[in-house]
Scaffold this motif. Structure first.
Motif, mmCIF file in Angstrom:
data_model
loop_
_atom_site.group_PDB
_atom_site.id
_atom_site.type_symbol
_atom_site.label_atom_id
_atom_site.label_comp_id
_atom_site.label_asym_id
_atom_site.label_seq_id
_atom_site.Cartn_x
_atom_site.Cartn_y
_atom_site.Cartn_z
ATOM 1 N N GLY A 1 -61.069 45.155 82.723
ATOM 2 C CA GLY A 1 -61.215 44.446 81.465
ATOM 3 C C GLY A 1 -62.575 43.845 81.212
ATOM 4 N N VAL A 2 -63.299 43.470 82.279
ATOM 5 C CA VAL A 2 -64.566 42.752 82.094
ATOM 6 C C VAL A 2 -65.751 43.546 82.627
ATOM 7 N N GLU A 3 -65.651 44.014 83.846
ATOM 8 C CA GLU A 3 -66.806 44.657 84.469
ATOM 9 C C GLU A 3 -66.993 46.104 83.993
ATOM 10 N N SER A 4 -65.900 46.803 83.689
ATOM 11 C CA SER A 4 -66.015 48.209 83.276
ATOM 12 C C SER A 4 -66.173 48.287 81.763
ATOM 13 N N ILE B 1 -65.987 36.352 80.858
ATOM 14 C CA ILE B 1 -65.013 36.541 79.778
ATOM 15 C C ILE B 1 -65.518 35.892 78.494
ATOM 16 N N LEU B 2 -66.153 34.720 78.613
ATOM 17 C CA LEU B 2 -66.712 34.076 77.430
ATOM 18 C C LEU B 2 -67.818 34.934 76.825
ATOM 19 N N ARG B 3 -68.622 35.578 77.658
ATOM 20 C CA ARG B 3 -69.678 36.444 77.144
ATOM 21 C C ARG B 3 -69.080 37.632 76.389
ATOM 22 N N VAL B 4 -67.943 38.140 76.888
ATOM 23 C CA VAL B 4 -67.255 39.219 76.168
ATOM 24 C C VAL B 4 -66.850 38.739 74.779
ATOM 25 N N ILE B 5 -66.319 37.532 74.694
ATOM 26 C CA ILE B 5 -65.883 36.980 73.403
ATOM 27 C C ILE B 5 -67.055 36.889 72.436
ATOM 28 N N LEU B 6 -68.188 36.402 72.913
ATOM 29 C CA LEU B 6 -69.316 36.146 72.029
ATOM 30 C C LEU B 6 -70.063 37.418 71.637
ATOM 31 N N ARG B 7 -69.957 38.464 72.457
ATOM 32 C CA ARG B 7 -70.806 39.630 72.216
ATOM 33 C C ARG B 7 -70.081 40.880 71.733
ATOM 34 N N THR B 8 -68.796 41.005 72.013
ATOM 35 C CA THR B 8 -68.122 42.265 71.720
ATOM 36 C C THR B 8 -68.130 42.575 70.225
ATOM 37 N N ALA B 9 -68.214 43.863 69.918
ATOM 38 C CA ALA B 9 -68.148 44.295 68.519
ATOM 39 C C ALA B 9 -66.717 44.579 68.090
ATOM 40 N N SER B 10 -65.772 44.497 69.021
ATOM 41 C CA SER B 10 -64.376 44.816 68.737
ATOM 42 C C SER B 10 -63.575 43.540 68.510
ATOM 43 N N MET B 11 -62.897 43.472 67.388
ATOM 44 C CA MET B 11 -62.023 42.332 67.119
ATOM 45 C C MET B 11 -60.862 42.277 68.101
ATOM 46 N N GLN B 12 -60.327 43.448 68.448
ATOM 47 C CA GLN B 12 -59.229 43.494 69.412
ATOM 48 C C GLN B 12 -59.635 42.877 70.745
ATOM 49 N N SER C 1 -61.772 30.446 90.229
ATOM 50 C CA SER C 1 -62.631 30.596 91.414
ATOM 51 C C SER C 1 -63.234 32.000 91.546
ATOM 52 N N LYS C 2 -62.813 32.937 90.704
ATOM 53 C CA LYS C 2 -63.311 34.303 90.807
ATOM 54 C C LYS C 2 -64.758 34.387 90.323
ATOM 55 N N VAL C 3 -65.538 35.179 91.026
ATOM 56 C CA VAL C 3 -66.904 35.472 90.592
ATOM 57 C C VAL C 3 -67.050 36.980 90.477
ATOM 58 N N LEU C 4 -67.845 37.410 89.515
ATOM 59 C CA LEU C 4 -68.045 38.835 89.266
ATOM 60 C C LEU C 4 -69.504 39.202 89.480
ATOM 61 N N GLY C 5 -69.742 40.472 89.707
ATOM 62 C CA GLY C 5 -71.100 40.942 89.933
ATOM 63 C C GLY C 5 -71.421 41.058 91.408
ATOM 64 N N GLU C 6 -72.652 41.400 91.664
ATOM 65 C CA GLU C 6 -73.120 41.542 93.042
ATOM 66 C C GLU C 6 -74.308 40.625 93.260
ATOM 67 N N GLU C 7 -74.423 40.157 94.474
ATOM 68 C CA GLU C 7 -75.532 39.244 94.805
ATOM 69 C C GLU C 7 -76.869 39.912 94.487
ATOM 70 N N VAL D 1 -54.054 41.982 92.267
ATOM 71 C CA VAL D 1 -54.064 42.664 90.977
ATOM 72 C C VAL D 1 -55.122 42.062 90.056
ATOM 73 N N LEU D 2 -55.447 40.770 90.250
ATOM 74 C CA LEU D 2 -56.436 40.121 89.391
ATOM 75 C C LEU D 2 -57.800 40.791 89.517
ATOM 76 N N ASP D 3 -58.141 41.233 90.725
ATOM 77 C CA ASP D 3 -59.423 41.912 90.921
ATOM 78 C C ASP D 3 -59.481 43.221 90.130
ATOM 79 N N HIS D 4 -58.394 43.974 90.162
ATOM 80 C CA HIS D 4 -58.369 45.251 89.431
ATOM 81 C C HIS D 4 -58.397 45.026 87.921
ATOM 82 N N LEU D 5 -57.701 44.000 87.468
ATOM 83 C CA LEU D 5 -57.688 43.718 86.030
ATOM 84 C C LEU D 5 -59.058 43.273 85.542
ATOM 85 N N LEU D 6 -59.749 42.447 86.336
ATOM 86 C CA LEU D 6 -61.097 42.022 85.956
ATOM 87 C C LEU D 6 -62.066 43.205 85.968
ATOM 88 N N MET D 7 -61.858 44.120 86.893
ATOM 89 C CA MET D 7 -62.711 45.298 86.934
ATOM 90 C C MET D 7 -62.526 46.137 85.664
#
Length: 914
Positions: A328-331, A378-389, A362-368, A320-326
């Motif tokens: 919440g973070v990648e999509s 996730i840290l990049r999402v925190i620093l860049r997102t325009a949404s407070m939520q 240990s999870k990595v995102l993206g493609e080689e 389920v972690l893979d789907h949640l990262l997809m």
């Protein structure tokens, strides 16, 4: 009949009077009479059609029908089952009477016929049982209208309908059978069950026992998962009603159906870039389901924690972690609401679960070859997102990851390596393979290039999670030194000092009219203060680093008393000042705890200082603190609004009446508020302790009051005088501080009397009054001890005076005896001489007799003198010790001994002459 009479009275009031309402009332009455007493079936069917039409269009007709029509139509449903048209018409008419007329809008306080009719129909004896029996009829529309009628009753009178259904044998079973009916009826039955199971636990148990989970997933598969319509939403809402705060139902779901079907709904099918409103709602519903499973059950349930742990373990095993990262973070093209819900689920998934934390790390995102760790993304999402939520949801992941995870904190802190200024501030679009620590440091210092503290504020929140309850990480980050933005501004400086600069910068970045120029500044100061409070907690070296720069203390004192700052900011600044007292181990002048308390007393005043804590706890941020992020249940009524929200916090900011940013209510959770309250108690206690004792506490060992070997009396007396002078200075210091406290209390009693009267606890005043009372009691006790010692010494001196007088008397007696002996001897000599002259005793040896008498007298006097000298020697030793003690207490020894021994001088002189 009484109830019907009441409704008839209401009808009269609505129509105005009997004359104005007679037409409508009589028309409904005539139709009802035709239905109940008509001879021809066709005429009766026509009357039902006309009645249904008028009830649908007129609120007055609805009221009139409710007052007199229910018994008539219920009789039709009971006695004329064979006439399908009559049954259909009766059901449609009843349904029209329970549905509000949309186009007829009146005043808000106007009577609602639909609500009144629902209440009346639900009170009819046997009505609910009759409706449930109609579900077994073969006619499709009879079953369909019956389900709609039950749904309308449940909407308007839920409690009465739930109670009635529970009393009917196999009532829930009949509804469950409808899930296997045709699609339209199935959907109506599903909607009815979602309403029934929202609150009624007994109905939930029966529904689960009837095997509802299998039927729910069967319907979801038929509808196409997340791509399905509103039916999938109803299925998931029903499931959520059943497993919400119910560990036993969650266990049953896990052991019978498993989580595979649930996780499959998360898979993005078709075009992953297209999110319709219904698809968004369906994803939000399944994410709510996962959140409920991660929660585990009710707080009071003893099996909650074990159930939650098991659910977390199995869900991660099912990927389920893979789907949640997809999601919440990648999509990043997914709606904000979906991304936020996914991020919150990730946070719940890893909190207090070591294996899941390791899996996330240990999870990595993206493609080689463009891959990076999930935590970096996730840290990049925190620093860049325009949404407070989205920032809050992503920040919650780091809070959950770092909670009770010192190894994970150390791992992340180990990547905090300062980079050259040119590399540390490369454009964001050119960031490639940047480490977690470098990205975090870049976020902490990004405000230097664009003057915006929003990014710095978010990075500070992440850093606070890394440092929470981890001394090693605090010490490590304390050693970080950052280069100055420009070489001309000086050399490197510690990260802590840079954060204090940003704290001061946040308060100064205001527009000319005094308004904040950016929405971020409303919460920048509290979040940076939160970081500093966590950093200094139980870390003396951090306190030392903070106090190394003297302006820091000055700025904090100004911030505490700044009237333009919010109560939350002033209170957190007061807590930070208190940490500089309770965790301060330095002895340097101006930085030690005593000096800081003195500065607080002089610049702020202890009464005002303690008031800052009370004001902080009354603020909206601390009053609204919750143990977990609030989660609102998703229903049909609110689903569309929740799916379309882009950023609720930004919208609420403009309407927020509180002076604090609404974001802070979510950032300052119950755990942090409790932590601050614990610090506050320690701060109060430590400050009172400092004010109750001298600055330099002198631990006087009793041996130091004794004269050392080889020390002359003069040196000993001099040393005792220095000791007494030192104590006098310390007493004066205490008296001076007491005067300051008294002045503060006096000012509070004068100008701030109304404030104190309005305060329920008055904690700070009581603390200071108690401190003064303790000091007064201690001073009184010291005076009483000194008085007792003085009285004892005076008593001993009086005893020695009496003893000296007795010794003088003994000496006088001895002297008199000696004189008498001498006189006797002299008289004998005279007699001897007379005898010699007279010749009466020629043979008597006069000289021998004199010698013998003198020898006997001398022996007797020597014995008495020896005894007396021994006594004198013992008493002289006591007199010397008492004289020394009297001198320590400031008594004039010579004056006390004046006149003693004068009478003894004359006998001693006579003795010397002899």
């Amino acid at each position: 009949m009484d109830l019907v009479s009441k409704y008839q009275g209401v009808v009269g009031r609505v129509f105005g009077n009997e004359n104005s309402s007679s037409n409508e009332d009589s028309y409904v009455e005539r139709l009802l009479d035709r239905i109940s007493n008509g001879v021809k079936a066709e005429d009766r069917r026509t009357a039902i059609v006309e009645l249904q039409s008028v009830v649908t269009e007129s609120r007055a007709a609805q009221l009139a029908f409710g007052a007199m029509g229910f018994p008539v139509l219920l009789t039709v449903l009971k006695e004329e089952r064979d006439d399908v048209e009559m049954v259909r018409g009766a059901l449609e008419t009843l349904l029209s009477a329970l549905n509000p007329i949309e186009h007829a809008k009146g005043p808000k306080n106007e009577i609602q016929p639909a609500l009144m009719n629902s209440d009346l129909l639900s009170r009819e004896v046997g009505s609910i049982s009759l409706f449930l029996s109609l579900l077994s009829e073969e006619d499709f529309y009879v079953r369909y209208y019956t389900l709609q009628l039950l749904t309308a009753l449940l909407t308007n009178s839920p409690n009465r309908l739930q109670e009635a259904i529970l009393t009917i044998p196999r009532g829930i079973t009949r509804l469950m059978d409808m899930l296997m009916d045709r699609e339209v009826i199935r959907n109506e039955a599903l909607l009815l069950l979602t309403y029934l199971t929202r609150e009624a636990e007994e109905i939930q148990k029966i529904v689960v026992f009837e095997g509802v989970f299998e039927k729910i997933f069967s319907i979801i598969r038929e509808e196409g998962g997340s791509e399905g319509g509103v039916v999938v939403q109803d299925c998931l809402e029903l499931m959520n009603n059943l497993i919400r705060n119910n560990a036993s139902h969650q266990v049953l779901l896990r052991e019978t159906m498993g989580f595979d079907h649930l996780i499959s709904i998360l898979k993005l099918r078709g075009s992953t870039y297209k999110f319709t409103q219904q698809k968004t709602i369906n994803l939000l519903s399944v994410l709510e389901t996962i959140n409920l499973l991660l929660n585990g059950g009710q707080e009071a349930d003893p099996g909650k924690d074990n159930n939650s742990l098991t659910n977390k373990t199995i869900l991660v095993q099912k990927k389920v972690l893979d789907h949640l990262l997809m999601l919440g973070v990648e999509s990043q093209w997914a709606p904000v609401a979906v991304r936020c819900a996914s991020l919150r689920c990730i946070g719940d998934l890893v909190v207090n679960h070591p294996n899941n934390r390791d899996a996330l790390a240990s999870k990595v995102l993206g493609e080689e070859p463009q891959v990076e760790p999930a935590l970096n993304s996730i840290l990049r999402v925190i620093l860049r997102t325009a949404s407070m939520q989205e920032f809050i949801a992503a920040d919650y992941i780091f809070k959950s990851f770092c909670e009770k995870n010192p190894d994970g904190q150390t791992m992340l802190a180990s990547t905090l390596i300062p980079q050259p200024h040119s590399i540390n501030h490369t454009p964001r679009d050119e960031e490639i393979n940047v480490s977690f620590g470098s990205m975090l440091l870049q976020g902490l210092t990004w405000s230097e290039s664009d003057g915006d503290l929003e990014t710095c504020c978010r990075a500070a929140s992440v850093l606070s999670h890394l440092l929470k309850d981890n001394i090693q990480c605090k010490e490590r980050v304390l050693q970080l030194e950052l280069e100055a933005p420009m070489p001309s501004l000086g050399g490197p400086e510690p990260l802590m000092q840079r954060m204090v600069k940003y704290l001061a910068l946040a308060s100064s970045m205001k527009s000319k009219d005094g308004q904040t120029s950016s929405s971020g500044y409303l919460h920048a100061q509290p979040i940076i203060l939160k970081l500093l409070v966590i950093w200094l907690s139980d870390c003396p070296s951090a306190v030392q680093c903070f106090l190394d720069s003297r302006p820091h203390l000055t700025y904090l004192l100004e911030l505490v008393s700044n009237p333009t700052a919010t109560a939350c900011i002033r209170g957190l600044a007061a807590v930070l000042l208190g940490e500089c007292v309770i965790y301060n181990k330095t002895t340097d002048s101006g930085k030690d705890p005593f000096s800081i308390v003195d500065a607080i007393s002089q610049k702020v005043g202890l009464t005002s200082y303690f008031l800052k804590f009370d004001e902080m706890h009354k603020s909206s941020v601390f009053n609204s603190a919750k143990s977990a992020m609030p989660r609102k249940s998703l229903t049909r009524s609110n689903a569309a609004s929740m799916a379309e929200i882009e950023d609720v916090d930004e919208k609420e900011t403009t309407d927020q009446k509180s002076e604090d940013h609404p974001l802070l209510v979510l950032m300052f959770d119950l755990q942090f508020v409790s932590f601050v309250k614990g610090l506050e108690a320690n701060i109060r206690e430590q400050i009172v302790e400092i004010y109750s004792h001298p600055k330099s506490q002198v631990a006087v060992v009793p041996a130091e009051l004794e004269q050392t070997s080889g020390e002359s009396d003069g040196e000993y007396i001099k040393r005792l005088k220095m000791f007494v002078e030192k104590q006098c200075h310390e007493i004066q210091d205490i008296l001076s501080r007491n005067a300051t406290l008294a002045e503060d209390l006096a000012k509070t009693g004068g100008s701030g009397l109304s404030q104190i009267e309005n305060r329920a606890s008055g904690g700070s005043e009581r603390v200071q009054v108690e401190s003064l009372r303790q000091e007064l009691q201690e001073a009184t006790q010291r005076i009483e001890i000194l008085k007792a010692e003085k009285a004892k010494i005076e008593s001993e001196a009086s005893n020695f005076r009496s003893l000296a007088v007795k010794m003088e008397s003994d000496l006088q007696s001895l002297s008199d005896a000696y004189n008498s002996l001498e006189q006797t001897n002299f008289q004998l000599e005279r007699e001897v001489k007379a005898l010699k002259i007279g010749g009466a005793t020629p043979d008597l040896d006069i000289e021998a007799i004199k010698a013998e008498a003198r020898e006997e007298a001398q022996k007797e006097s020597e014995v008495e003198l020896n005894d007396l000298l021994v006594c004198l020697g013992q008493e002289q030793s006591k007199v010397e010790k008492l004289s020394t003690r009297l001198m320590e207490l400031g008594e004039d020894v010579d004056k006390l001994l004046d006149g003693i021994g004068d009478e003894t001088e004359l006998p001693e002189d006579d003795e010397e002459e002899d």
